[in-house]
Write an enzyme that holds these catalytic residues in place. Structure first.
Site, short mmCIF file in Angstrom:
data_model
loop_
_atom_site.label_atom_id
_atom_site.label_comp_id
_atom_site.label_asym_id
_atom_site.label_seq_id
_atom_site.Cartn_x
_atom_site.Cartn_y
_atom_site.Cartn_z
N TYR A 148 32.48 46.09 39.26
CA TYR A 148 32.87 44.69 39.45
C TYR A 148 32.53 44.22 40.86
CZ TYR A 148 36.07 40.62 39.36
OH TYR A 148 36.62 39.35 39.43
N ASP A 149 32.98 45.00 41.87
CA ASP A 149 32.82 44.58 43.27
C ASP A 149 31.34 44.46 43.63
OD1 ASP A 149 35.45 45.31 42.95
OD2 ASP A 149 35.60 46.50 44.78
N GLU A 150 30.58 45.52 43.31
CA GLU A 150 29.16 45.51 43.67
C GLU A 150 28.38 44.54 42.78
OE1 GLU A 150 28.35 46.62 46.37
OE2 GLU A 150 29.10 48.63 46.80
N ASN A 177 43.50 36.52 43.93
CA ASN A 177 44.35 36.64 42.72
C ASN A 177 44.95 35.32 42.27
OD1 ASN A 177 44.33 39.28 44.20
ND2 ASN A 177 45.34 39.92 42.32
N GLY A 210 54.52 50.30 45.33
CA GLY A 210 54.70 48.84 45.24
C GLY A 210 54.60 48.14 46.58
N THR A 213 49.90 44.75 48.87
CA THR A 213 50.15 43.31 48.83
C THR A 213 49.03 42.56 48.10
OG1 THR A 213 48.98 42.75 50.87
CG2 THR A 213 51.29 43.43 51.08
N PRO A 277 43.11 48.11 46.45
CA PRO A 277 43.24 47.61 47.82
C PRO A 277 44.70 47.57 48.28
CG PRO A 277 41.75 46.22 46.57
CD PRO A 277 42.39 47.16 45.59
N GLN A 279 45.97 45.80 50.87
CA GLN A 279 46.46 44.48 51.31
C GLN A 279 45.38 43.43 51.03
OE1 GLN A 279 47.13 44.62 55.53
NE2 GLN A 279 45.05 45.25 56.00
P1 NAD Z 1 38.98 35.97 31.84
O1 NAD Z 1 38.73 37.39 31.42
O2 NAD Z 1 40.15 35.28 31.26
O3 NAD Z 1 37.70 35.07 31.59
C1 NAD Z 1 36.39 35.55 31.57
C2 NAD Z 1 35.68 34.92 30.39
O4 NAD Z 1 34.31 35.37 30.39
C3 NAD Z 1 36.28 35.37 29.04
O5 NAD Z 1 36.45 34.26 28.20
C4 NAD Z 1 35.23 36.33 28.50
O6 NAD Z 1 35.24 36.39 27.09
C5 NAD Z 1 33.96 35.74 29.07
N1 NAD Z 1 32.85 36.70 29.13
C6 NAD Z 1 32.89 37.97 29.58
N2 NAD Z 1 31.68 38.53 29.48
C7 NAD Z 1 30.85 37.58 28.95
C8 NAD Z 1 29.48 37.54 28.60
N3 NAD Z 1 28.69 38.61 28.74
N4 NAD Z 1 28.97 36.39 28.07
C9 NAD Z 1 29.75 35.31 27.90
N5 NAD Z 1 31.06 35.28 28.21
C10 NAD Z 1 31.60 36.41 28.73
O7 NAD Z 1 39.08 36.00 33.44
P2 NAD Z 1 39.36 34.82 34.48
O8 NAD Z 1 40.53 35.23 35.28
O9 NAD Z 1 39.38 33.51 33.80
O10 NAD Z 1 38.09 34.94 35.43
C11 NAD Z 1 37.02 34.00 35.38
C12 NAD Z 1 36.04 34.29 36.51
O11 NAD Z 1 36.70 34.19 37.77
C13 NAD Z 1 35.43 35.69 36.45
O12 NAD Z 1 34.07 35.62 36.83
C14 NAD Z 1 36.21 36.46 37.50
O13 NAD Z 1 35.45 37.51 38.05
C15 NAD Z 1 36.51 35.38 38.52
N6 NAD Z 1 37.72 35.70 39.29
C16 NAD Z 1 38.96 35.54 38.77
C17 NAD Z 1 40.08 35.88 39.53
C18 NAD Z 1 41.48 35.70 39.02
O14 NAD Z 1 42.43 36.07 39.72
N7 NAD Z 1 41.72 35.14 37.86
C19 NAD Z 1 39.92 36.40 40.83
C20 NAD Z 1 38.62 36.57 41.31
C21 NAD Z 1 37.52 36.20 40.55
N1 UDP Z 2 49.91 46.57 39.50
C1 UDP Z 2 51.14 47.19 39.32
N2 UDP Z 2 51.64 47.25 38.06
C2 UDP Z 2 51.00 46.72 36.99
C3 UDP Z 2 49.75 46.09 37.18
C4 UDP Z 2 49.23 46.05 38.45
O1 UDP Z 2 51.76 47.67 40.27
O2 UDP Z 2 51.53 46.82 35.86
C5 UDP Z 2 49.37 46.47 40.87
C6 UDP Z 2 47.95 47.00 41.04
O3 UDP Z 2 47.95 48.39 41.29
C7 UDP Z 2 47.46 46.18 42.22
C8 UDP Z 2 48.19 44.84 42.06
O4 UDP Z 2 49.30 45.10 41.20
O5 UDP Z 2 47.86 46.76 43.42
C9 UDP Z 2 47.34 43.73 41.47
O6 UDP Z 2 46.75 44.23 40.29
P1 UDP Z 2 45.85 43.33 39.33
O7 UDP Z 2 45.32 44.25 38.28
O8 UDP Z 2 46.60 42.14 38.89
O9 UDP Z 2 44.67 42.78 40.25
P2 UDP Z 2 43.76 43.36 41.44
O10 UDP Z 2 44.09 42.50 42.59
O11 UDP Z 2 44.10 44.80 41.70
O12 UDP Z 2 42.37 43.19 40.94
#
Ligand code: NAD
Ligand code: UDP
Length: 333
Positions: A148-150, A177, A210, A213, A277, A279
């Site tokens: 995901y990250d890379e 988040n 826990g 952050t 992570p 924090q």
């Molecule tokens: P989500 O999983 O609810 O939404 C992602 C959507 O993409 C889903 O509807 C899924 O079916 C669709 N999808 C996945 N692979 C696909 C593909 N190959 N072709 C077409 N559709 C595909 O997640 P979200 O929280 O709504 O995240 C949306 C975007 O925001 C993502 O790119 C995610 O990386 C980014 N993002 C979200 C958060 C967050 O906290 N919610 C944080 C950082 C980045």
């Molecule tokens: N986490 C937790 N209990 C859970 C789910 C997640 O303690 O049932 C922690 C997880 O280890 C992380 C933070 O909550 O430190 C946020 O997790 P999440 O999967 O929501 O998103 P992230 O920021 O890690 O991508």
């Protein structure tokens, strides 16, 4: 002045963030095309939009090219929760990289503006705090979160190279988040997990002690940031952090959820996932300055709305959990 109405593609438009974005764009009168393969979502989030004259749904996987004529693209398609993106890690990298190439190619052909939903995960396990956009991150390139990250880091590279080499008009936001109604109940993210556990009076699963952050942004605030960034000046392409700087330990989050639901749940401790992570807090000075944007919704207020949502849905209509620590603890019987 009357706003120009555009034809807008939202990839991942049926997901948590995508469906809220589609709502906003449809409401503004734009012609919205939602593309999704429903890997981590269901039609549930967008049922209310189906049938509207300015909304169209296409089931498509963005790792395959798509041929559409649009003015703007919001590229959100990608599994976002650790449980979902680690389920098929190779596919996760492919969605970020090949998906970016496909939407950028489309943007180049149509001269469309292309927006990328990047992430705070590009900073990895950060050793500076809070994280400004200039920080280059601390990502383990071979760890379980790397797909995901890379993948998201490579996508940012592609966005900037298409911009420099091909003049594509881009916008890149790094999302921290975000939570709210329409999160998938079984995607294992901390807010959905804790609320579901609390509503069933089950133990709340803290990974590690826990003390790690996170800073939680309510979805409405984030979507406002998306729209401002997309409609902002062409000399501000990002990357820009979008998130709520109010930082909480995961234990504090659990205690607030217990208090707001009135649950009898106890805290239980489980192993810390690899590379989690310790924090995370966005530095949002740039978003404040260039977009005049900052979050307005406090964690407790956002959680109340999210709890109401989880109370209102029929969990039987969602696909059942897959095998994962987070899911095991929230699986029934
Ligand atoms: P989500 O999983 O609810 O939404 C992602 C959507 O993409 C889903 O509807 C899924 O079916 C669709 N999808 C996945 N692979 C696909 C593909 N190959 N072709 C077409 N559709 C595909 O997640 P979200 O929280 O709504 O995240 C949306 C975007 O925001 C993502 O790119 C995610 O990386 C980014 N993002 C979200 C958060 C967050 O906290 N919610 C944080 C950082 C980045
Ligand atoms: N986490 C937790 N209990 C859970 C789910 C997640 O303690 O049932 C922690 C997880 O280890 C992380 C933070 O909550 O430190 C946020 O997790 P999440 O999967 O929501 O998103 P992230 O920021 O890690 O991508």
């Amino acid at each position: 002045m009357k706003q120009r109405l555009n034809r807008i593609l939202v990839t991942g438009g049926a997901g948590f963030l995508g469906s809220h974005l589609c709502d906003r764009l449809v409401e503004q009168g734009h012609d919205v095309i939602c593309v999704d393969n429903f890997f981590t979502s269901q039609k549930h989030n967008i049922t209310h939009l189906i049938g509207k004259p300015n909304f169209e749904l296409i089931r498509h996987d963005i790792t395959h090219p798509l041929w559409l004529e649009v003015d703007e693209v919001y590229n959100l398609a990608c599994p976002a929760s650790p449980v979902h993106y680690q389920y098929n890690p190779i596919k996760t990298t492919k969605v970020s990289v090949v998906g970016a190439i496909n939407v950028l190619g489309l943007g180049k052909r149509c001269k469309a503006k292309v927006f990328q939903a990047s992430t705070s995960e590009v900073y990895g396990d950060p050793d500076i705090h809070p994280q400004p956009e200039s920080y280059r991150g601390n990502v383990n390139p071979i760890g379980v979160r790397a797909c995901y990250d890379e993948g998201k880091r490579a996508a940012e590279t592609l966005f900037f190279d298409y911009h420099r080499s091909n003049g594509v008009n881009i916008r890149v936001v790094r999302i921290f988040n975000t939570y709210g109604p329409r999160m998938h109940p079984y995607d294992g993210r901390v807010v959905s997990n804790f609320i579901l556990q609390a509503l069933r009076d089950e133990d709340i699963t803290l990974y590690g002690d826990g003390s790690q952050t996170r800073s939680f942004c309510y979805v409405d605030d984030l979507i406002e940031g998306f729209i401002r960034m997309m409609n902002g000046p062409d000399d501000f392409i990002g990357p820009v952090n979008l998130g709520n700087p109010d930082e909480f330990t995961i234990k504090e989050l659990a205690q607030i959820v217990i208090e707001l639901t009135g649950a009898k749940s106890k805290l239980t401790y489980m192993p810390m996932p690899d590379d989690d992570p310790t924090q995370r807090q966005p530095d949002i000075a740039l978003a404040k300055k260039r977009l005049d944007w900052q979050p307005t919704i406090k964690l407790r207020d956002g959680l109340v709305k999210t709890i109401e949502y989880f109370k209102s849905i029929d969990l039987n209509s969602f696909r059942q959990p897959t095998d994962h620590t987070a899911h095991k603890s929230s699986e029934r019987g």
